[in-house]
Design an enzyme around this catalytic site. Structure first.
Site, short mmCIF file in Angstrom:
data_model
loop_
_atom_site.label_atom_id
_atom_site.label_comp_id
_atom_site.label_asym_id
_atom_site.label_seq_id
_atom_site.Cartn_x
_atom_site.Cartn_y
_atom_site.Cartn_z
N GLY A 11 0.81 -1.23 0.00
CA GLY A 11 0.00 0.00 0.00
C GLY A 11 0.84 1.27 0.00
O GLY A 11 2.08 1.21 -0.05
N LEU A 13 1.43 3.41 2.41
CA LEU A 13 2.32 3.42 3.57
C LEU A 13 3.19 2.17 3.63
O LEU A 13 4.41 2.24 3.83
CB LEU A 13 1.50 3.54 4.86
CG LEU A 13 2.29 3.47 6.15
CD1 LEU A 13 3.29 4.62 6.24
CD2 LEU A 13 1.37 3.48 7.37
N ASP A 37 -4.31 -13.41 3.90
CA ASP A 37 -5.50 -12.56 4.00
C ASP A 37 -5.77 -12.37 5.50
O ASP A 37 -6.11 -13.33 6.19
CB ASP A 37 -6.68 -13.26 3.29
CG ASP A 37 -7.94 -12.39 3.30
OD1 ASP A 37 -8.08 -11.55 4.21
OD2 ASP A 37 -8.77 -12.58 2.40
N ALA A 61 -5.76 -2.06 5.37
CA ALA A 61 -7.01 -1.35 5.72
C ALA A 61 -7.93 -1.33 4.52
O ALA A 61 -7.49 -1.45 3.38
CB ALA A 61 -6.73 0.09 6.16
N TRP A 62 -9.21 -1.16 4.82
CA TRP A 62 -10.20 -0.73 3.81
C TRP A 62 -10.09 0.78 3.83
O TRP A 62 -10.40 1.42 4.84
CB TRP A 62 -11.61 -1.19 4.21
CG TRP A 62 -12.68 -0.64 3.32
CD1 TRP A 62 -13.11 0.67 3.27
CD2 TRP A 62 -13.45 -1.34 2.34
NE1 TRP A 62 -14.09 0.81 2.34
CE2 TRP A 62 -14.34 -0.40 1.74
CE3 TRP A 62 -13.51 -2.67 1.91
CZ2 TRP A 62 -15.24 -0.75 0.75
CZ3 TRP A 62 -14.41 -3.01 0.92
CH2 TRP A 62 -15.27 -2.06 0.35
N THR A 63 -9.61 1.39 2.73
CA THR A 63 -9.37 2.84 2.75
C THR A 63 -10.31 3.61 1.80
O THR A 63 -10.13 4.81 1.62
CB THR A 63 -7.90 3.15 2.36
OG1 THR A 63 -7.61 2.49 1.13
CG2 THR A 63 -6.94 2.70 3.43
N TYR A 126 -16.26 4.79 7.39
CA TYR A 126 -14.83 4.48 7.39
C TYR A 126 -14.23 4.83 8.77
O TYR A 126 -13.56 4.01 9.40
CB TYR A 126 -14.11 5.26 6.28
CG TYR A 126 -12.61 5.30 6.41
CD1 TYR A 126 -11.83 4.18 6.10
CD2 TYR A 126 -11.95 6.46 6.85
CE1 TYR A 126 -10.45 4.22 6.24
CE2 TYR A 126 -10.57 6.50 6.99
CZ TYR A 126 -9.82 5.38 6.68
OH TYR A 126 -8.45 5.42 6.82
N LYS A 130 -12.60 2.30 11.54
CA LYS A 130 -11.23 2.46 12.04
C LYS A 130 -11.23 2.60 13.56
O LYS A 130 -10.36 2.07 14.25
CB LYS A 130 -10.56 3.66 11.39
CG LYS A 130 -10.29 3.52 9.90
CD LYS A 130 -9.26 2.46 9.56
CE LYS A 130 -7.88 2.78 10.05
NZ LYS A 130 -6.91 1.71 9.69
N1 NAP Z 1 -4.69 7.05 2.71
C1 NAP Z 1 -4.93 8.00 3.60
O1 NAP Z 1 -5.12 9.19 3.27
C2 NAP Z 1 -4.97 7.66 5.07
C3 NAP Z 1 -5.23 8.69 5.98
C4 NAP Z 1 -5.25 8.39 7.34
C5 NAP Z 1 -5.00 7.10 7.76
N2 NAP Z 1 -4.75 6.11 6.86
C6 NAP Z 1 -4.50 4.77 7.35
O2 NAP Z 1 -3.16 4.43 7.01
C7 NAP Z 1 -3.05 3.03 6.82
C8 NAP Z 1 -2.38 2.74 5.49
O3 NAP Z 1 -3.23 3.25 4.46
P1 NAP Z 1 -2.81 3.21 2.93
O4 NAP Z 1 -3.45 4.40 2.31
O5 NAP Z 1 -1.35 2.97 2.81
O6 NAP Z 1 -3.61 1.92 2.46
P2 NAP Z 1 -3.69 1.29 1.00
O7 NAP Z 1 -2.73 1.98 0.08
O8 NAP Z 1 -5.12 1.22 0.63
O9 NAP Z 1 -3.13 -0.17 1.23
C9 NAP Z 1 -3.87 -1.14 1.89
C10 NAP Z 1 -3.03 -2.38 2.02
O10 NAP Z 1 -3.85 -3.39 2.66
C11 NAP Z 1 -3.69 -4.60 1.94
N3 NAP Z 1 -4.87 -5.43 2.10
C12 NAP Z 1 -6.14 -5.16 1.72
N4 NAP Z 1 -6.96 -6.18 2.04
C13 NAP Z 1 -6.18 -7.12 2.63
C14 NAP Z 1 -6.43 -8.39 3.19
N5 NAP Z 1 -7.67 -8.90 3.21
N6 NAP Z 1 -5.41 -9.10 3.72
C15 NAP Z 1 -4.15 -8.59 3.70
N7 NAP Z 1 -3.83 -7.37 3.19
C16 NAP Z 1 -4.85 -6.65 2.67
C17 NAP Z 1 -3.51 -4.15 0.49
O11 NAP Z 1 -2.95 -5.20 -0.25
P3 NAP Z 1 -3.41 -5.44 -1.80
O12 NAP Z 1 -2.94 -4.23 -2.52
O13 NAP Z 1 -2.72 -6.68 -2.20
O14 NAP Z 1 -4.90 -5.55 -1.74
C18 NAP Z 1 -2.54 -2.97 0.69
O15 NAP Z 1 -1.23 -3.45 0.83
C19 NAP Z 1 -4.48 2.47 6.93
O16 NAP Z 1 -4.67 1.98 8.22
C20 NAP Z 1 -5.35 3.68 6.71
O17 NAP Z 1 -6.61 3.55 7.34
C21 NAP Z 1 -4.72 6.37 5.53
#
Ligand code: NAP
Length: 293
Positions: A11, A13, A37, A61-63, A126, A130
């Protein structure tokens, strides 16, 4: 010896955390979601009992914020039930957990930056999912959990606001961006360094806020990106949130106080503009690479 299990290493991060683990020459595994998973309790348990990590970093996460309005149960699967799985399995083997949460646990009505003890009141599904994930960790293994709340995350991998706007800026396209939501952008690289610093310094477990220093509106962020890319910021039009059709409500103000982080002395927190300018060339290179494919 530190043994680290990184979940969600593909992802925004997670990919930066993976780079930090590689740079730090750490003993880690980062299985893909197809191999592990996190919603599957047995799969997770088998993997963890085999590898026996003493740190689990959860970047899964589900983002999809708007998607969670219609698919709340799917969001809960990943953001609550999978976190319960991780907490229970980590507890079994005495592993610490670093888990990422969000500014969306707040409703955005505060007149001042939210600290770690501020009352939570998510505005959307969402944020609710969280928050329930945080509660699972606190319920099952408060004594060994690090919950990092962050905001407005961007990086080289995955879909994110900075990448979307930089793509439009590079093509000199016009864009409409809301100017009535304020927060702090967070470089995934800075947060990844912060996460590895937690592993190296092992502060007292708990909830920590982490975002880059300073604040802006999405409109100001977009203008800064246009300028940095060498495009005309006048191509960015300010609009109000009410003129956007979005399924999920967003907090108008989601500044996170970093006082606790700074007092704990884990890492220095860079200013958002400095971090943005340092990561943008790599983000643009990544955009160009994907366009020539
Ligand atoms: N993005 C933002 O603006 C934001 C803001 C505040 C907080 N956050 C938090 O920061 C954290 C990282 O967010 P991110 O934006 O980096 O997330 P992201 O890019 O959406 O990545 C999500 C990751 O989760 C994996 N994943 C999804 N379903 C899965 C499953 N069933 N089993 C194992 N892995 C699974 C995905 O793998 P695949 O690609 O293989 O599906 C991917 O590696 C999260 O906790 C999010 O809530 C994000």
């Amino acid at each position: 010896m530190k043994r680290i299990l990184l979940l969600g290493g593909s992802g925004i991060l997670g990919s930066e955390v993976l780079s930090q683990l590689q740079l730090g020459n750490m003993d880690y595994v980062a299985p893909q979601s197809s191999d592990l998973d996190v919603r599957n309790r047995k799969m997770l348990e088998d993997f963890v009992l085999r590898f026996k990590p003493n740190w689990i970093i959860n970047c899964t996460a589900w983002t999809n914020v708007d998607g969670a309005e219609e698919s709340f149960d799917s969001a809960l699967d990943l953001n609550e039930r999978a976190v319960r799985n991780i907490a229970e399995v980590a507890k079994q083997i005495g592993s610490k957990v670093i888990h990422i949460s969000t500014d969306y646990v707040f409703d955005g009505t505060s007149p001042e930056p939210y600290d770690e003890l501020a009352p939570v009141a998510p505005l959307n599904n969402y944020g609710e999912s969280k928050l329930r994930g945080e509660l699972q960790l606190l319920k099952h293994m408060q004594e060994a959990s690090y919950i990092i709340r962050t905001s407005w995350l961007y990086g080289i991998s995955g879909k994110n606001f900075v990448k979307t706007i930089a793509t439009k800026a590079a093509k000199n396209e016009s864009v409409r961006v809301v100017d009535d939501q304020r927060g702090s952008p967070t470089s995934a690289r800075d947060l990844a360094r912060a996460i590895t610093a937690i592993i190296n310094t092992t502060p007292e477990p708990g909830i920590f806020n982490y975002s880059n220093k300073g604040s802006c509106s999405w409109f100001e962020l977009a203008c800064t990106i246009y300028k940095a890319v060498g495009s005309n910021p006048e191509l960015v039009e300010a609009i109000s949130s009410s003129s956007l059709v979005q399924k999920a409500k967003r907090p108008r103000y989601s500044l996170l106080s970093k006082e606790k982080w700074e007092l704990t002395g884990i890492t220095e927190i860079p200013e958002w503009k400095i971090s943005l300018e340092s990561l943008l060339p790599e983000i643009i290179a990544q955009i160009q690479k994907s366009e020539t494919r």
